[in-house]
Design a protein around this motif. Structure first.
Motif, PDB file in Angstrom:
ATOM      1  N   GLY A 106       0.862  -1.188   0.000  1.00 14.16           N
ATOM      2  CA  GLY A 106       0.000   0.000   0.000  1.00 14.16           C
ATOM      3  C   GLY A 106       0.891   1.227   0.000  1.00 14.16           C
ATOM      4  N   ALA A 107       0.860   1.981   1.086  1.00 13.44           N
ATOM      5  CA  ALA A 107       1.724   3.159   1.189  1.00 13.44           C
ATOM      6  C   ALA A 107       2.165   3.357   2.643  1.00 13.44           C
ATOM      7  CB  ALA A 107       1.012   4.398   0.674  1.00 13.44           C
ATOM      8  N   PRO A 108       2.833   2.344   3.225  1.00 14.65           N
ATOM      9  CA  PRO A 108       3.242   2.497   4.633  1.00 14.65           C
ATOM     10  C   PRO A 108       4.273   3.598   4.840  1.00 14.65           C
ATOM     11  CG  PRO A 108       4.213   0.504   3.679  1.00 14.65           C
ATOM     12  CD  PRO A 108       3.197   1.019   2.687  1.00 14.65           C
ATOM     13  N   LEU A 109       5.015   3.965   3.783  1.00 15.29           N
ATOM     14  CA  LEU A 109       5.986   5.060   3.884  1.00 15.29           C
ATOM     15  C   LEU A 109       5.389   6.366   3.355  1.00 15.29           C
ATOM     16  CD1 LEU A 109       9.162   3.167   2.543  1.00 15.29           C
ATOM     17  CD2 LEU A 109       8.345   3.324   4.902  1.00 15.29           C
ATOM     18  N   GLY A 110       4.057   6.467   3.401  1.00  9.15           N
ATOM     19  CA  GLY A 110       3.372   7.617   2.810  1.00  9.15           C
ATOM     20  C   GLY A 110       3.564   8.913   3.562  1.00  9.15           C
ATOM     21  N   ILE A 116       9.191  -3.189   8.234  1.00 11.34           N
ATOM     22  CA  ILE A 116       8.699  -1.815   8.361  1.00 11.34           C
ATOM     23  C   ILE A 116       7.823  -1.718   9.608  1.00 11.34           C
ATOM     24  CG2 ILE A 116       7.385   0.056   7.284  1.00 11.34           C
ATOM     25  CD1 ILE A 116       8.102  -1.078   4.553  1.00 11.34           C
ATOM     26  N   ILE A 117       8.208  -0.843  10.516  1.00 12.71           N
ATOM     27  CA  ILE A 117       7.453  -0.602  11.753  1.00 12.71           C
ATOM     28  C   ILE A 117       6.557   0.603  11.512  1.00 12.71           C
ATOM     29  CG2 ILE A 117       7.651   0.028  14.186  1.00 12.71           C
ATOM     30  CD1 ILE A 117      10.436  -1.308  14.183  1.00 12.71           C
ATOM     31  N   GLY A 118       5.249   0.388  11.530  1.00 14.42           N
ATOM     32  CA  GLY A 118       4.316   1.491  11.330  1.00 14.42           C
ATOM     33  C   GLY A 118       4.410   2.508  12.449  1.00 14.42           C
ATOM     34  N   SER A 119       3.776   3.661  12.233  1.00 15.83           N
ATOM     35  CA  SER A 119       3.638   4.644  13.309  1.00 15.83           C
ATOM     36  C   SER A 119       2.252   4.475  13.915  1.00 15.83           C
ATOM     37  CB  SER A 119       3.790   6.061  12.749  1.00 15.83           C
ATOM     38  OG  SER A 119       2.622   6.424  12.027  1.00 15.83           O
ATOM     39  N   ALA A 120       1.954   5.290  14.943  1.00 19.72           N
ATOM     40  CA  ALA A 120       0.624   5.224  15.559  1.00 19.72           C
ATOM     41  C   ALA A 120      -0.464   5.622  14.564  1.00 19.72           C
ATOM     42  CB  ALA A 120       0.585   6.123  16.788  1.00 19.72           C
ATOM     43  N   GLU A 121      -0.085   6.290  13.473  1.00 18.37           N
ATOM     44  CA  GLU A 121      -1.054   6.730  12.467  1.00 18.37           C
ATOM     45  C   GLU A 121      -1.301   5.684  11.378  1.00 18.37           C
ATOM     46  OE1 GLU A 121      -2.239   9.900  12.821  1.00 18.37           O
ATOM     47  OE2 GLU A 121      -0.887  10.339  14.503  1.00 18.37           O
ATOM     48  N   THR A 122      -0.434   4.684  11.249  1.00 14.71           N
ATOM     49  CA  THR A 122      -0.522   3.724  10.134  1.00 14.71           C
ATOM     50  C   THR A 122      -1.805   2.897  10.231  1.00 14.71           C
ATOM     51  OG1 THR A 122       1.895   3.654  10.109  1.00 14.71           O
ATOM     52  CG2 THR A 122       0.744   1.901   8.932  1.00 14.71           C
ATOM     53  N   ARG A 123      -2.497   2.759   9.121  1.00 14.86           N
ATOM     54  CA  ARG A 123      -3.813   2.125   9.096  1.00 14.86           C
ATOM     55  C   ARG A 123      -3.833   0.916   8.164  1.00 14.86           C
ATOM     56  NH1 ARG A 123      -4.015   4.322  12.931  1.00 14.86           N
ATOM     57  NH2 ARG A 123      -5.182   6.141  13.623  1.00 14.86           N
ATOM     58  N   ILE A 124      -4.766  -0.016   8.425  1.00 13.12           N
ATOM     59  CA  ILE A 124      -4.990  -1.170   7.550  1.00 13.12           C
ATOM     60  C   ILE A 124      -6.402  -1.079   6.985  1.00 13.12           C
ATOM     61  CG2 ILE A 124      -5.175  -3.680   7.436  1.00 13.12           C
ATOM     62  CD1 ILE A 124      -3.070  -3.884   9.579  1.00 13.12           C
ATOM     63  N   HIS A 153      -9.252  -8.964  -2.040  1.00 12.14           N
ATOM     64  CA  HIS A 153      -7.905  -8.428  -2.234  1.00 12.14           C
ATOM     65  C   HIS A 153      -7.184  -8.432  -0.885  1.00 12.14           C
ATOM     66  CE1 HIS A 153      -8.747  -7.012  -6.291  1.00 12.14           C
ATOM     67  NE2 HIS A 153      -9.851  -6.435  -5.858  1.00 12.14           N
ATOM     68  N   VAL A 154      -5.853  -8.415  -0.930  1.00 10.93           N
ATOM     69  CA  VAL A 154      -5.107  -8.291   0.330  1.00 10.93           C
ATOM     70  C   VAL A 154      -5.370  -6.894   0.900  1.00 10.93           C
ATOM     71  CG1 VAL A 154      -3.314  -9.950  -0.299  1.00 10.93           C
ATOM     72  CG2 VAL A 154      -3.000  -7.542  -0.873  1.00 10.93           C
ATOM     73  N   PRO A 155      -5.252  -6.755   2.213  1.00 10.92           N
ATOM     74  CA  PRO A 155      -5.466  -5.423   2.806  1.00 10.92           C
ATOM     75  C   PRO A 155      -4.419  -4.423   2.298  1.00 10.92           C
ATOM     76  CG  PRO A 155      -5.365  -7.142   4.504  1.00 10.92           C
ATOM     77  CD  PRO A 155      -4.934  -7.783   3.224  1.00 10.92           C
ATOM     78  N   LEU A 156      -4.790  -3.149   2.348  1.00 17.60           N
ATOM     79  CA  LEU A 156      -3.833  -2.077   2.070  1.00 17.60           C
ATOM     80  C   LEU A 156      -3.334  -1.521   3.402  1.00 17.60           C
ATOM     81  CD1 LEU A 156      -5.747  -0.017  -0.674  1.00 17.60           C
ATOM     82  CD2 LEU A 156      -3.613  -1.295  -1.023  1.00 17.60           C
ATOM     83  N   VAL A 157      -2.035  -1.325   3.529  1.00 20.20           N
ATOM     84  CA  VAL A 157      -1.467  -0.705   4.731  1.00 20.20           C
ATOM     85  C   VAL A 157      -0.920   0.655   4.318  1.00 20.20           C
ATOM     86  CG1 VAL A 157       0.106  -0.999   6.669  1.00 20.20           C
ATOM     87  CG2 VAL A 157      -0.730  -3.019   5.431  1.00 20.20           C
ATOM     88  N   TYR A 158      -1.316   1.702   5.030  1.00 25.64           N
ATOM     89  CA  TYR A 158      -0.795   3.013   4.631  1.00 25.64           C
ATOM     90  C   TYR A 158      -0.682   3.958   5.810  1.00 25.64           C
ATOM     91  CZ  TYR A 158      -5.119   5.771   4.919  1.00 25.64           C
ATOM     92  OH  TYR A 158      -6.221   6.448   5.375  1.00 25.64           O
ATOM     93  N   SER A 159       0.189   4.953   5.635  1.00 25.82           N
ATOM     94  CA  SER A 159       0.367   6.008   6.626  1.00 25.82           C
ATOM     95  C   SER A 159      -0.184   7.297   6.036  1.00 25.82           C
ATOM     96  CB  SER A 159       1.861   6.169   6.964  1.00 25.82           C
ATOM     97  OG  SER A 159       2.383   4.938   7.414  1.00 25.82           O
ATOM     98  N   PRO A 160      -1.229   7.859   6.648  1.00 23.21           N
ATOM     99  CA  PRO A 160      -1.898   9.033   6.080  1.00 23.21           C
ATOM    100  C   PRO A 160      -0.941  10.214   5.918  1.00 23.21           C
ATOM    101  CG  PRO A 160      -3.154   8.145   7.920  1.00 23.21           C
ATOM    102  CD  PRO A 160      -1.845   7.440   7.910  1.00 23.21           C
TER     103      PRO A 160
END
Lengths: 254, 254
Positions: free
Chosen positions: A125-129, A225-233, A239-246
């Motif tokens: 998705g966009a975990p490094l967004g 990749i360690i998400g932040s408190a903002e990272t969402r699934i 489809h596989v889930p999308l993981v992203y950081s707003p």
């Protein structure tokens, strides 16, 4: 007579992710230095020479490549991913700074590539967004207390963290310790991502909440990749889930 | 009927740095959404349709692309660099999370690219050769106090920092303020790098010591890299200097 030294990034391993610039540099070079698995991915001609080496002899490899370039050959030092991210470009610079003065006359061209965290992020998705850090978890070249301090600082400030070199036979406990450290600072549901061989036939992607993340989910070829408190699934049927950081946040992670 | 949505990174602008995977996705798509200068770089066929937009309408652009994909078209959202780094992938995910439930049925494929900081770093040496952060300096989507806190945390912990969106007409003072903040924490000789149009004919690379760094050295297309206390410059006769961050350190920057 001084020749030329290319430092080439071939990308994460899928040939469709190697740039034309990298292919042109590979075609131009006569001699290749690199970790054997990276050299094995190249389709070299009979007139091109391989000088394979162990993955941990980076400075010796850079010095040998510089010495050969000095004789007038066109030499390539090859890294997977991007050569500037925990790879050979810094080792070559280090060799130039501390080595033979003649090496400074060599024409050095660094050819960027897609580094592992970008390829892994694209599959998820966009975990490094949003703001992020890239860290090597190896304590071969820096003390472990520096690594701990950086992990704490990055998480507290709200950065997503991409970990390179997360684990190896010689460094078995560091990743587990890193998870313990960040678990004190992040919510237990924070997504932890394990990406291996992104874009290749043997690709493996795993997303686990921090409370279930285990060092055994990674090996030495994994980018964690360690998400932040903002990272969402985002769950999606079929489809596989999308993981992203707003892109937007209201306040720093605590 | 749901079609397909590509989110494509075309790399920093030099066509030799666009991957075959990105070109294949561009060839497959029928409809293109993106900031006009990025779309202008594509060599589209007559049967392919451009939907150009302003650079700041990211969420609206993502929503329009998702709506069109839902009709069965093969749609491409195009970013320069990598779509996952301060670009369209996070905007598309954000739209999917908060928008029409049907959008979750769309097959989304994200195609990574070489992001600006990697291309700039390759032209300079290896300034990202050790632990580093990537931050957007835009306070359009996050409060300025969060940006200040992250800058301080990253510098104090010893990270090199790549700044995206450093300056614009609407955000004229932020980069100068960032230099003031880091000047209190880093040696005055720390290299500050300004990279613009890396690998393109109009490329501009500038390295200045922190004590001389000025916001006017950047524009909205510049990637600014703030070295750490460990970052070094190697002077070379007949060649531009190499800037790099060594792979090994003894203790954190203070």
């Amino acid at each position: 007579m001084s020749g030329k030294l290319f430092v080439i990034g071939t990308g994460p391993g899928n040939p469709d992710q190697t740039t034309p610039q990298a292919l042109a540099a590979i075609s131009e070079a006569s001699d290749f230095f690199g970790y054997k698995p990276y050299l094995d991915r190249l389709n070299l001609r009979e007139d091109q020479t391989r000088h394979a080496s162990d993955n941990r002899e980076e400075l010796a490899r850079a010095s040998a490549a510089l010495d050969l370039a000095l004789t007038g050959r066109t030499v390539a030092v090859v890294s997977g991913g991007d050569p500037g991210v925990f790879a050979m470009a810094a080792a070559v610079c280090e060799a130039v700074q501390h080595g033979r003065p003649e090496w400074r006359s060599i024409n050095i061209e660094i050819v960027p590539g897609i580094t592992a965290m970008l390829a892994v992020a694209a599959r998820l998705g966009a975990p490094l967004g949003h703001d992020f850090c890239a860290m090597s978890l190896s304590d071969n070249l820096k003390p472990w207390d520096v690594i701990e301090a950086r992990l704490k600082a990055a998480v507290t400030a709200g950065f997503v963290i991409a970990l390179y070199n997360p684990i190896s036979r010689a460094r078995p406990w560091q990743l587990g310790r890193a998870f313990e450290i960040v678990a004190k600072l992040l919510p237990p549901a924070t997504p932890i991502m394990f990406g291996r061989a992104a874009g290749r036939p043997d690709e493996q992607m795993l997303v686990a909440p921090l409370r279930e993340a285990q060092a055994a989910m990674a090996d030495m070829a994994t980018c964690v990749i360690i998400g932040s408190a903002e990272t969402r699934i985002i769950e999606r049927e079929g489809h596989v889930p999308l993981v992203y950081s707003p892109r937007s946040i209201g306040s720093p992670a605590r």
